[in-house]
Design a protein around this motif. Structure first.
Motif, short mmCIF file in Angstrom:
data_model
loop_
_atom_site.label_atom_id
_atom_site.label_comp_id
_atom_site.label_asym_id
_atom_site.label_seq_id
_atom_site.Cartn_x
_atom_site.Cartn_y
_atom_site.Cartn_z
N CYS A 438 -81.44 -18.15 -11.77
CA CYS A 438 -80.90 -17.28 -10.70
C CYS A 438 -81.56 -17.55 -9.35
CB CYS A 438 -81.09 -15.81 -11.09
SG CYS A 438 -80.15 -15.30 -12.54
N PHE A 439 -82.89 -17.66 -9.35
CA PHE A 439 -83.60 -17.88 -8.09
C PHE A 439 -83.27 -19.25 -7.49
CE2 PHE A 439 -86.89 -14.76 -9.86
CZ PHE A 439 -86.35 -13.70 -9.15
N LEU A 440 -83.16 -20.28 -8.34
CA LEU A 440 -82.82 -21.60 -7.83
C LEU A 440 -81.38 -21.64 -7.31
CD1 LEU A 440 -84.57 -23.94 -10.43
CD2 LEU A 440 -85.15 -23.67 -8.01
N THR A 441 -80.52 -20.85 -7.92
CA THR A 441 -79.14 -20.74 -7.42
C THR A 441 -79.13 -20.08 -6.04
OG1 THR A 441 -78.28 -20.60 -9.68
CG2 THR A 441 -76.82 -19.87 -7.91
N VAL A 442 -79.93 -19.03 -5.89
CA VAL A 442 -80.06 -18.37 -4.59
C VAL A 442 -80.53 -19.36 -3.53
CG1 VAL A 442 -81.40 -16.66 -3.28
CG2 VAL A 442 -80.44 -16.05 -5.50
N LEU A 443 -81.46 -20.24 -3.91
CA LEU A 443 -82.02 -21.22 -2.97
C LEU A 443 -80.95 -22.17 -2.43
CD1 LEU A 443 -84.59 -22.30 -1.60
CD2 LEU A 443 -84.96 -23.74 -3.62
N THR A 444 -79.87 -22.39 -3.20
CA THR A 444 -78.81 -23.29 -2.71
C THR A 444 -78.01 -22.66 -1.58
OG1 THR A 444 -77.20 -22.50 -4.35
CG2 THR A 444 -78.61 -24.36 -4.99
N PHE A 445 -78.16 -21.35 -1.37
CA PHE A 445 -77.37 -20.65 -0.35
C PHE A 445 -78.19 -20.20 0.86
CE2 PHE A 445 -75.03 -19.85 -4.34
CZ PHE A 445 -73.80 -20.36 -3.99
#
Length: 491
Positions: A438-445
């Protein structure tokens, strides 16, 4: 409590439980060496296979994808068959995909074998149950912290040793020999573990759940709570499928993506049905008072591990690039400075367990989560105008609270319900991996500053939920194989 606190002498190898602790953290250490054997050699692998940037990213995601369901599965197996057999055979079997990865000749083979190796990352769960069988409540936090912190160092050890080993093998295929050696190490140590480890001290009972296919709960409200807490784990798997699919990393096409979504949803339905089936009849008959526990304990620890271990995995993945972009450093210097985040595991995680043993589980976890909120808030302010030394100090301070928080979480896990410890640890551990996704997905945005603030915000919410955590007190009641109720002290 301080007067009763015994000093844990890790050098006293004449004591069986100390030998068992060292045997266990070394098994976890070996599992991490195998699991992350590809990371320090990725440059060589990229060159040999002429991989694109997206293909490299896909391999890194595949390496952790199966660990989410694997930790749940391994937790159930541990409770049913015992830690000795599960950890020993996990290490032996892990050698097979490890060797297959070393012998791969196509990108597809690399991808499949990396996916399968995610299972060895579930080995962490095994030791949580094993250590809790050998150490009393007043020492279990420190013992679990040593197990987790020292074993976790396996990834750093792989990063430091495998490139040199690849050079010794020489040539374009030196990386193959280095990876294959980790498989040999895993297989040999698995045999050693089967030979030397024991599930419990001599004369002690190993309590097994009545059903290992799902966690037993104590009330109908807890049943629905449990069902709801399983949903985010499958959500994390769907995020991985989306990230690897068309329009993202492009590992497969739309039809394959839809098929994987269907598989994940089917597995979710099967697991939710199993949870209902295992608990419906049990709750209808009524759960004896001595056998009850509150599932909210598990749910709170799930969230706490999501923001501690989940954020650690995410930050370790992005920190070198963050230092490069912010301070215009070389890759080598940035990697060296960023490695300090993982190095803190050696002292921080045992430190979190020790604090829990000494000052209480709930109080220690709340204190460390508060420090984590402040730590990530501080990291969000790091910019190019900061002195580099100050930025590194802020990072190390934050990492202490992150990893000490992990130690505090697993200082509490074994004190909820002994016979279910493997399953509870599996679910809590799975939330850690799901948090990383989840946190790494947030980092893509978002940019790095907002990324750190998002983690701080999640930690603040978790800190609020910890106020409903029950401090373990009194005893856990379990029924042994002879039908006798035994009491296990938890404070």
């Amino acid at each position: 409590m301080a007067a009763q606190h015994a000093r844990l002498n890790l050098l006293n190898l004449s004591e069986p439980r100390i030998r068992l602790l060292h045997l266990s953290w070394m098994a976890f250490f070996v599992s991490f060496v195998v699991w992350f054997s590809h990371a320090p050699l990725m440059g060589d692998i990229r060159e040999v296979f002429d991989l694109t940037s997206d293909q490299v990213k896909a391999l890194l995601i595949l390496n952790v994808a199966l660990t989410i369901p694997a930790r749940v599965v391994i937790g159930s197996l541990v409770d049913r068959f015992g830690p000795r057999r599960v950890f020993g055979w996990l290490l032996i079997i892990a050698a097979l995909p490890c060797w297959a990865f070393a012998l791969a000749t196509t990108y597809e083979q690399l991808a499949v074998t990396r996916l399968l190796l995610g299972f060895v990352g579930a080995g962490f769960v095994v030791g949580i149950r094993l250590i809790s069988e050998w150490f009393p409540a007043r020492e279990v936090g420190l013992a679990e912290g040593v197990y987790g912190g020292w074993g976790n160092f396996g990834s750093a050890a792989a990063a430091m040793s495998l490139p040199t080993l690849a050079l010794l093998f020489g040539g374009d295929n030196g990386w193959r020999g280095a990876v294959a050696c980790t498989g040999v190490l895993s297989c040999v140590y698995g045999l050693v573990f089967l030979w030397r480890a024991r599930n419990t001290p001599a004369g002690a009972s190993y309590f097994r759940p009545k059903k290992a296919s799902a966690l037993e709960v104590s009330s109908r409200r807890d049943l629905f709570f449990y069902l709801a807490m399983c949903v985010p784990l499958y959500g994390a798997l769907l995020v991985i499928v989306w990230r690897l699919g068309p329009g993202q990393l492009g590992l497969y096409g739309l039809n394959a993506q839809l098929a994987l979504v269907a598989v994940i949803l089917s597995l979710a339905i099967v697991q939710l049905w199993q949870i209902w089936r295992v608990n419906h009849a049990r709750l209808r008959q009524g759960v004896p008072e001595h056998d009850r526990y509150r599932f909210r304990q598990v749910a709170i620890l799930d969230l706490a591990y999501m923001v501690t271990f989940g954020s650690e995995l995410a930050v370790v993945s992005m920190l070198p690039l963050f230092f490069i972009d912010t301070f215009d450093l070389t890759a080598v210097t940035a990697g060296l400075l960023a490695s300090g985040f993982a190095f803190m595991n050696l002292v921080a995680r045992p430190g979190g367990g020790w604090l829990s043993d000494r000052f209480g589980r709930k109080r220690s976890l709340a204190l460390l989560l508060a420090g984590l909120v402040l730590g990530y808030g501080l990291m969000s302010q790091i910019g190019s105008g900061w002195p580099l030394a100050l930025a590194v100090m802020a990072t190390m301070l934050c990492s202490f609270f992150v990893q000490a928080g992990e130690g505090a979480v697993f200082a509490t896990v074994p004190l909820i319900k002994r016979r279910l410890t493997g399953q509870i640890a599996g679910m809590v551990g799975a939330y850690g991996n799901a948090g990383a996704v989840c946190f790494l997905t947030v980092l893509t945005f978002v940019d790095a500053s907002v990324f750190f603030l998002v983690i701080a915000g999640c930690a603040a919410v978790t800190l609020a939920t910890v106020q409903w955590l029950d401090e373990p007190r009194g005893h856990i009641a379990e029924v042994d194989e002879h039908g006798q109720v035994q009491l296990i002290e938890v404070n």
